[in-house]
Design a protein around this motif. Structure first.
Motif, PDB file in Angstrom:
ATOM      1  N   TRP A 107      51.621 -11.938  31.492  1.00 42.91           N
ATOM      2  CA  TRP A 107      51.562 -11.932  30.135  1.00 42.91           C
ATOM      3  C   TRP A 107      52.114 -12.996  29.225  1.00 42.91           C
ATOM      4  O   TRP A 107      53.304 -13.514  29.954  1.00 42.91           O
ATOM      5  CB  TRP A 107      52.060 -10.540  29.474  1.00 42.91           C
ATOM      6  CG  TRP A 107      51.144  -9.536  29.527  1.00 42.91           C
ATOM      7  CD1 TRP A 107      49.921  -9.435  30.075  1.00 42.91           C
ATOM      8  CD2 TRP A 107      51.360  -7.908  29.336  1.00 42.91           C
ATOM      9  NE1 TRP A 107      49.507  -7.927  30.158  1.00 42.91           N
ATOM     10  CE2 TRP A 107      50.137  -7.197  29.568  1.00 42.91           C
ATOM     11  CE3 TRP A 107      52.604  -7.523  28.731  1.00 42.91           C
ATOM     12  CZ2 TRP A 107      50.457  -5.667  29.341  1.00 42.91           C
ATOM     13  CZ3 TRP A 107      52.423  -6.301  28.293  1.00 42.91           C
ATOM     14  CH2 TRP A 107      51.249  -5.301  28.500  1.00 42.91           C
ATOM     15  N   PRO A 108      51.771 -13.475  28.292  1.00 39.95           N
ATOM     16  CA  PRO A 108      52.791 -14.535  27.677  1.00 39.95           C
ATOM     17  C   PRO A 108      53.852 -13.824  26.825  1.00 39.95           C
ATOM     18  O   PRO A 108      53.930 -12.659  26.727  1.00 39.95           O
ATOM     19  CB  PRO A 108      51.624 -15.124  26.407  1.00 39.95           C
ATOM     20  CG  PRO A 108      50.698 -13.910  26.154  1.00 39.95           C
ATOM     21  CD  PRO A 108      50.261 -13.263  27.557  1.00 39.95           C
ATOM     22  N   HIS A 109      55.124 -14.581  27.085  1.00 41.61           N
ATOM     23  CA  HIS A 109      56.246 -13.985  26.788  1.00 41.61           C
ATOM     24  C   HIS A 109      57.181 -15.014  26.185  1.00 41.61           C
ATOM     25  O   HIS A 109      56.863 -16.118  26.453  1.00 41.61           O
ATOM     26  CB  HIS A 109      56.994 -13.249  27.842  1.00 41.61           C
ATOM     27  CG  HIS A 109      57.076 -13.837  29.130  1.00 41.61           C
ATOM     28  ND1 HIS A 109      55.842 -14.180  29.910  1.00 41.61           N
ATOM     29  CD2 HIS A 109      58.083 -14.554  29.359  1.00 41.61           C
ATOM     30  CE1 HIS A 109      56.455 -14.837  30.916  1.00 41.61           C
ATOM     31  NE2 HIS A 109      57.768 -14.946  30.822  1.00 41.61           N
ATOM     32  N   ARG A 122      56.821  -9.722  24.539  1.00 41.30           N
ATOM     33  CA  ARG A 122      55.557  -9.637  25.466  1.00 41.30           C
ATOM     34  C   ARG A 122      54.392  -8.989  25.119  1.00 41.30           C
ATOM     35  O   ARG A 122      54.412  -8.075  24.570  1.00 41.30           O
ATOM     36  CB  ARG A 122      55.991  -9.383  27.145  1.00 41.30           C
ATOM     37  CG  ARG A 122      57.281 -10.219  27.354  1.00 41.30           C
ATOM     38  CD  ARG A 122      57.987  -9.381  28.654  1.00 41.30           C
ATOM     39  NE  ARG A 122      59.548  -9.847  28.558  1.00 41.30           N
ATOM     40  CZ  ARG A 122      59.755 -10.554  29.877  1.00 41.30           C
ATOM     41  NH1 ARG A 122      59.047 -10.731  30.816  1.00 41.30           N
ATOM     42  NH2 ARG A 122      61.053 -10.912  30.105  1.00 41.30           N
ATOM     43  N   THR A 130      48.324 -10.587  24.619  1.00 43.34           N
ATOM     44  CA  THR A 130      47.596 -11.669  24.152  1.00 43.34           C
ATOM     45  C   THR A 130      48.900 -12.575  23.233  1.00 43.34           C
ATOM     46  O   THR A 130      49.680 -11.812  22.828  1.00 43.34           O
ATOM     47  CB  THR A 130      46.604 -11.361  22.959  1.00 43.34           C
ATOM     48  OG1 THR A 130      47.471 -10.618  22.004  1.00 43.34           O
ATOM     49  CG2 THR A 130      45.509 -10.494  23.471  1.00 43.34           C
ATOM     50  N   GLU A 131      48.851 -14.018  23.159  1.00 43.45           N
ATOM     51  CA  GLU A 131      49.708 -14.533  22.406  1.00 43.45           C
ATOM     52  C   GLU A 131      49.616 -14.142  20.925  1.00 43.45           C
ATOM     53  O   GLU A 131      50.791 -14.283  20.372  1.00 43.45           O
ATOM     54  CB  GLU A 131      49.366 -15.993  22.540  1.00 43.45           C
ATOM     55  CG  GLU A 131      50.546 -17.105  21.850  1.00 43.45           C
ATOM     56  CD  GLU A 131      50.267 -18.580  22.228  1.00 43.45           C
ATOM     57  OE1 GLU A 131      50.806 -19.135  21.390  1.00 43.45           O
ATOM     58  OE2 GLU A 131      49.561 -18.741  23.119  1.00 43.45           O
ATOM     59  N   ARG A 188      53.155 -13.423  18.592  1.00 42.28           N
ATOM     60  CA  ARG A 188      53.330 -14.262  17.754  1.00 42.28           C
ATOM     61  C   ARG A 188      53.445 -13.659  16.448  1.00 42.28           C
ATOM     62  O   ARG A 188      54.330 -13.817  15.258  1.00 42.28           O
ATOM     63  CB  ARG A 188      52.425 -15.458  17.390  1.00 42.28           C
ATOM     64  CG  ARG A 188      52.396 -16.473  18.721  1.00 42.28           C
ATOM     65  CD  ARG A 188      53.730 -17.331  18.734  1.00 42.28           C
ATOM     66  NE  ARG A 188      53.598 -18.388  19.748  1.00 42.28           N
ATOM     67  CZ  ARG A 188      54.817 -19.154  20.234  1.00 42.28           C
ATOM     68  NH1 ARG A 188      55.870 -18.953  19.499  1.00 42.28           N
ATOM     69  NH2 ARG A 188      54.584 -20.067  20.980  1.00 42.28           N
ATOM     70  N   TRP A 221      59.318 -19.989  25.628  1.00 40.04           N
ATOM     71  CA  TRP A 221      57.984 -19.484  25.477  1.00 40.04           C
ATOM     72  C   TRP A 221      57.270 -19.763  26.812  1.00 40.04           C
ATOM     73  O   TRP A 221      57.261 -21.031  27.149  1.00 40.04           O
ATOM     74  CB  TRP A 221      57.386 -20.076  24.328  1.00 40.04           C
ATOM     75  CG  TRP A 221      55.717 -19.612  24.356  1.00 40.04           C
ATOM     76  CD1 TRP A 221      54.847 -20.430  24.341  1.00 40.04           C
ATOM     77  CD2 TRP A 221      55.264 -18.262  23.909  1.00 40.04           C
ATOM     78  NE1 TRP A 221      53.747 -19.681  24.414  1.00 40.04           N
ATOM     79  CE2 TRP A 221      53.969 -18.421  24.222  1.00 40.04           C
ATOM     80  CE3 TRP A 221      55.816 -17.229  23.584  1.00 40.04           C
ATOM     81  CZ2 TRP A 221      53.177 -17.246  23.890  1.00 40.04           C
ATOM     82  CZ3 TRP A 221      55.212 -16.114  23.362  1.00 40.04           C
ATOM     83  CH2 TRP A 221      53.942 -16.098  23.576  1.00 40.04           C
ATOM     84  N   PRO A 254      53.387 -19.330  28.130  1.00 36.77           N
ATOM     85  CA  PRO A 254      51.825 -18.993  27.633  1.00 36.77           C
ATOM     86  C   PRO A 254      51.302 -17.894  28.686  1.00 36.77           C
ATOM     87  O   PRO A 254      51.963 -17.805  29.982  1.00 36.77           O
ATOM     88  CB  PRO A 254      51.075 -20.326  27.479  1.00 36.77           C
ATOM     89  CG  PRO A 254      51.753 -21.132  28.387  1.00 36.77           C
ATOM     90  CD  PRO A 254      53.299 -20.765  28.412  1.00 36.77           C
ATOM     91  N   VAL A 255      50.246 -17.315  28.421  1.00 32.13           N
ATOM     92  CA  VAL A 255      49.486 -16.496  29.404  1.00 32.13           C
ATOM     93  C   VAL A 255      49.371 -17.431  30.817  1.00 32.13           C
ATOM     94  O   VAL A 255      48.891 -18.447  30.761  1.00 32.13           O
ATOM     95  CB  VAL A 255      48.276 -16.001  29.103  1.00 32.13           C
ATOM     96  CG1 VAL A 255      47.324 -16.985  28.388  1.00 32.13           C
ATOM     97  CG2 VAL A 255      47.753 -15.055  30.075  1.00 32.13           C
TER      98      VAL A 255
END
Length: 391
Positions: free
Chosen positions: A202-204, A277, A280-281, A285, A302, A304-305
């Motif tokens: 996951w994006p985190h 986290r 989806t970004e 955000r 940061w 991304p996915v």
């Protein structure tokens, strides 16, 4: 090997581990890695960013297949997060040699520096520097709780901090990377499998929230006259849970620094670190944007996915699920935890991950655990994967 590591950096009061990067515990762990590499006759190298590499074969002639993980820990962490991947890498090489297997491509074991980011607040420092994701100037200025910079602690450890940065020479040796890791959740418990394969990360990210007020006397300052930053901080913590539920993400405030931190004084500054986290970004955000209204906010990291290479992922799932020759794939599942494999994948290195079942799902805690039989299944699965990739 896990038993040998169990004494290093262990807090006897909690049974948790404190293995900050470049600390005495970390340096002892590095020596342990060197010893294991030497026992096996592997070619040991340390790159310009402090990452360790033990090679079976010469990767300067052709890029190799690399496995491994990290040995540092979060503060008061468990015994498996990171070390299981390094130990399993050495054990998998032992299995392959026991089978009489000789790899056609170089085979390496990696130990990445400062994966957790416990000391300086930025995760995966070693792999981020190596791939150029983290600017060397920013990295050198990172400061720990004692006021020491990364530059300071590397120099004290006998390394040249001004050599850090993107490492084309080392990157060129890594053709494929496979990281084994204890699962940090209960996905494999629910699916009844000891070993699985990662689909995505996951994006985190991590953000520092600074709430500013006016330090003042706790007994003589009327409530109406106070500018107390603890109040907007408290509202942010509660809002983080509410917004996270609405956005379908997870949010954690796990670190707080209060200045001047006196029981009889209104604080003048509250700094809090948010970890967020999600799948989806956009959801992550949106959470940060909504929480940032009453604070000065700095994005400290940061990621991304990371969608792992599909062909490599599917190949590993078949090898793991079929014990090297079957047609029933192993479980494939996403994770909300960041890893060096994700950093390498983002940099264009074909990467994949194996997960070993965690019976409780607890991680970043002394209660983190994996059963002996599942760890052994992970070693066999990793050996099968390496054999398949190195034919």
């Amino acid at each position: 090997m896990l038993e040998e590591l169990a004494r290093i950096g262990r807090d006897p009061a909690t049974n948790g581990y404190v293995r900050d990067s470049w600390s005495p515990a970390d340096l002892e762990l590095r020596e342990w890695f060197r010893g294991e590499a030497t026992k096996r006759g592997l070619d040991l190298r340390e790159d310009r960013n402090g990452n360790l590499w033990a090679w079976w074969g010469d990767p300067s002639r052709q890029p190799g297949v690399v496995t491994g993980s990290h040995l540092d820990s979060v503060r008061q962490g468990g015994a498996f997060d990171g070390p299981l991947g390094v130990v399993s890498a050495f054990a998998a090489l032992d299995v392959l040699r026991g089978r009489g297997f000789s790899p056609r491509t170089p085979l390496g074991v990696a130990c990445f520096t400062d994966e957790e980011g416990a000391r300086f607040g930025v995760p995966c420092v070693g792999s981020r520097l190596m791939t150029g994701v983290l600017d060397p100037g920013k990295a050198l200025s990172l400061t720990d709780d004692d006021g020491d910079t990364l530059s300071d602690v590397m120099a004290r450890a006998g390394r040249d901090p001004y050599r850090i940065g993107r490492d084309e020479e080392t990157l060129a040796t890594v053709g494929t990377f496979v990281e084994l890791h204890v699962e940090q959740g209960r996905g494999l418990v629910e699916q009844g499998s000891p070993v699985g394969v990662a689909s995505a990360i996951w994006p985190h990210g991590r953000w520092r929230f600074d709430f500013r007020g006016q330090a003042n006397h706790a007994g003589t300052t009327r409530l109406a006259d106070r500018d107390d930053p603890m109040l907007p901080f408290a509202r942010m913590v509660l809002a983080a849970r509410e917004v996270a539920e609405r956005e379908g993400v997870v949010a954690t405030v796990g670190k707080v620094r209060i200045t001047p931190n006196n029981a009889n004084a209104v604080p003048g500054l509250v700094s809090a670190w948010l970890d967020a986290r999600g799948a989806t970004e956009a959801g992550v955000r949106a959470l940060v944007t909504e929480l940032a209204r009453d604070a000065d906010v700095v994005e400290e990291s940061w990621t991304p996915v990371v969608d792992f290479d599909h062909s490599l992922r599917d190949r590993l799932a078949l090898v793991v699920g079929g014990g090297g020759g079957g047609d029933t794939p192993a479980p494939v599942l996403p994770t909300g935890a960041g890893h060096d494999a994700g950093i390498l994948a983002t940099a264009g290195v074909p990467s994949a991950m194996l997960f070993v079942r965690n019976p409780t799902g607890v991680s970043h805690s002394p209660e983190e655990h994996a059963e002996q039989a599942d760890c052994e299944a992970g070693v066999v699965a990793l050996a099968n994967v390496l054999e398949d990739l190195c034919r």
